[in-house]
Design a protein around this motif. Structure first.
Motif, PDB file in Angstrom:
ATOM      1  N   ASN A 165       0.811  -1.227   0.000  1.00 25.99           N
ATOM      2  CA  ASN A 165       0.000   0.000   0.000  1.00 25.99           C
ATOM      3  C   ASN A 165       0.836   1.266   0.000  1.00 25.99           C
ATOM      4  OD1 ASN A 165      -2.590  -1.321   0.125  1.00 25.99           O
ATOM      5  ND2 ASN A 165      -1.992  -1.960   2.185  1.00 25.99           N
ATOM      6  N   LEU A 186      -0.661   8.404  -0.906  1.00 27.82           N
ATOM      7  CA  LEU A 186       0.119   7.212  -0.573  1.00 27.82           C
ATOM      8  C   LEU A 186       1.333   7.538   0.287  1.00 27.82           C
ATOM      9  CD1 LEU A 186       0.224   5.446  -4.076  1.00 27.82           C
ATOM     10  CD2 LEU A 186      -1.218   4.847  -2.112  1.00 27.82           C
ATOM     11  N   VAL A 218       4.612   1.026  -7.284  1.00 27.80           N
ATOM     12  CA  VAL A 218       3.509   0.604  -6.409  1.00 27.80           C
ATOM     13  C   VAL A 218       3.195  -0.869  -6.691  1.00 27.80           C
ATOM     14  CG1 VAL A 218       2.486   2.921  -6.292  1.00 27.80           C
ATOM     15  CG2 VAL A 218       1.751   1.319  -8.081  1.00 27.80           C
TER      16      VAL A 218
END
Ligand code: ZN
Length: 338
Positions: A165, A186, A218
């Motif tokens: 995450n 993020l 990511v």
């Protein structure tokens, strides 16, 4: 480097969208609402089919050879005859000295016993780096899956991210603040071992330094989400070709890969020495896998100016093939039946 014995050689190539690129699921028909682009059925990430790339590269290569043609007595012009799908009287020349027909193949012609599949094969073009706005300006986002797709020994060993995450980037001495990536906020981390090697691998592919400095990695799941929620969506009006006026109720939307998207694909070049044209003639137009790659590269400047996909008249589709530093091949070679 190329030996006569290799049956093929594979070259990874990267390119950057200079315009939004729309390669639609239903060709490039206008006047339909919601023109979507082609997606990979497994990852749901947009891609450009290799068949679309092969089609435009064939046409542009034919244009190049016709524009630089010296022989006046050639029975057929390279363009438009050797471009396109072939077939019929206006089909491919299918001669052993034609670089277009040797590299891209030809349908059955007058003088040939049968068709020829051609020496070059194009993989699908995949999204490698996807540009998204952030509070620090544009960032180019990628994921382990995107990095592993092609390029085998250059990028294949990329491992998974420790935190699914977070966004991983090199700190460059700045404070590590959370980042707005499109709609997402993020946390930023820097402790992923692959980050160091990644920059040099991308640089070898020809990716610009300003992009590499703004690289974020990511998880695959976040990447799919980020790409699909940050595609360019444009609304346009269909024009009636008969009247030149807007058709009533013909407002339509279409999606596109945004300008700045970096795509990666593979070009596989078969060894011309292993083939004969029309059952008897050696291929004289090309004599090695490297030469096949060079023929395809003749189309690069056309791709940069004329583009790929639909909506070309609306300022879309231009793609620059990046200059790889050291690609005389990946070493991915093997035996195949010819
Ligand atoms: Zn030809």
């Amino acid at each position: 480097m190329t030996t006569d014995n290799k049956s093929f050689e594979t070259f990874p190539l990267a390119g950057m969208a200079l315009d939004p690129i729309h390669v639609g699921t239903g060709g490039s028909r206008l006047g339909r609402v919601d023109n979507t682009i082609v997606r990979d059925p497994v990852t749901r990430i947009p891609k450009i089919p290799g068949s679309s790339l092969a089609g435009v590269m064939r046409a542009y290569t034919a244009m190049h050879y016709e524009n630089s043609r010296q022989e006046k007595d050639r029975s057929k012009p390279y363009y438009p005859d050797c471009a396109g799908q072939g077939g019929g009287d206006s089909g491919h020349c299918s001669q052993h000295d034609c670089p277009v027909c040797a590299v891209f193949g030809f349908a059955t012609g007058k003088d040939s016993g049968g068709g020829f599949a051609g020496l070059a094969a194009f993989s699908d073009m995949h999204v490698l780096l996807f540009p998204v706005a952030s509070q620090l300006g544009p960032q180019w986002i990628t994921s382990p899956m995107a990095l592993r797709q092609v390029g085998r020994d250059k990028l294949a060993e990329i491992g998974d991210l420790p935190d699914q995450n977070a966004l991983y980037r090199k700190s460059e001495g700045q404070a590590v603040e959370p980042l707005n990536i499109g709609w997402l906020f993020l946390p930023v981390k820097t402790d992923w071992g692959e980050l160091n090697g990644l920059a040099s691998k991308l640089r070898e592919l020809g990716v610009y330094d300003y992009i590499i400095r703004r690289l974020g990695v990511v998880s695959d799941k976040l990447f799919t989400h980020i790409v699909n929620s940050n595609l360019e969506v444009r609304t346009s009006v269909a024009i009636d070709p008969a009247t030149g006026a807007a058709e009533e109720g013909a407002l339509f939307t279409y999606e596109a890969l945004p300008r700045g998207t970096v795509l990666i694909w593979e070009l596989t070049c078969r060894n011309p020495k292993h083939f004969k044209i029309n059952k008897k003639n050696d291929l004289t137009a090309v004599t090695s896998p490297d030469a096949v790659k060079d023929v395809v590269a003749r189309a690069d400047s056309y791709l940069e100016h004329l583009g790929i996909g639909g909506m070309g008249t609306r300022g879309m589709g231009r793609l620059r093939v990046l200059k790889a530093q050291d690609f005389s091949g990946t070493g991915a070679t093997g035996k195949e039946d010819s």
